[in-house]
Scaffold this active site. Sequence first.
Site, mmCIF file in Angstrom:
data_model
loop_
_atom_site.group_PDB
_atom_site.id
_atom_site.type_symbol
_atom_site.label_atom_id
_atom_site.label_comp_id
_atom_site.label_asym_id
_atom_site.label_seq_id
_atom_site.Cartn_x
_atom_site.Cartn_y
_atom_site.Cartn_z
ATOM 1 N N ASP A 12 0.745 -1.143 0.072
ATOM 2 C CA ASP A 12 -0.043 -0.072 0.128
ATOM 3 C C ASP A 12 0.901 1.312 -0.112
ATOM 4 O OD1 ASP A 12 -2.578 -1.422 0.030
ATOM 5 O OD2 ASP A 12 -2.672 -1.583 2.080
ATOM 6 N N ASP A 21 -6.898 -0.948 -4.786
ATOM 7 C CA ASP A 21 -7.976 -0.802 -3.795
ATOM 8 C C ASP A 21 -8.977 0.019 -4.340
ATOM 9 O OD1 ASP A 21 -6.470 -2.524 -2.032
ATOM 10 O OD2 ASP A 21 -5.524 -0.913 -0.956
#
Length: 158
Positions: free
Chosen positions: A115, A133
């Site tokens: 991330d 995402d």
Amino acid sequence: MKRLPTAIATVGAIVAIDQAIKIGVEQLMDYQERIALLPFLDLFLTYNPGIAFSMLSGLGAGPLIAISVAVSAFVTWLWVSSPPERVIAHFGFALIIGGAIGNLIDRVLYGHVIDYFLFHTPGWSFAIFNLADAAITVGAGLVILDELLQWRSGRKAD
């Protein structure tokens, strides 16, 4: 499926861009390094061993891979079984599948998801996430929008 090339291109583009960004931040940033991009957006390299918001992180990579594959198969079934004129939903399904594949690649290769985006204000910050995402979230929003539009047009027809 007349739009199959566009669908495959959409999935492929999401996966390719997501993986390219992940490779770039992995090579150019240190773990948990923070780089300001905008007053409310930073790059912040971290790893998520779970799913959204680190939920289920205690399960380990194997079960999360199985869950990801099962959910991806279900979304693919929804996509294939939905009427071809549902263009908004089909684009949403392509975004969801592309994002799921992008995160699945990470989980298989590294045992976690990379991330790197952090939205924040001076007193608040959102969960750290990645392009995959975001594609999953936007895709789900488009599928919901398409359902609402279908429901609305059905009500007008009655």
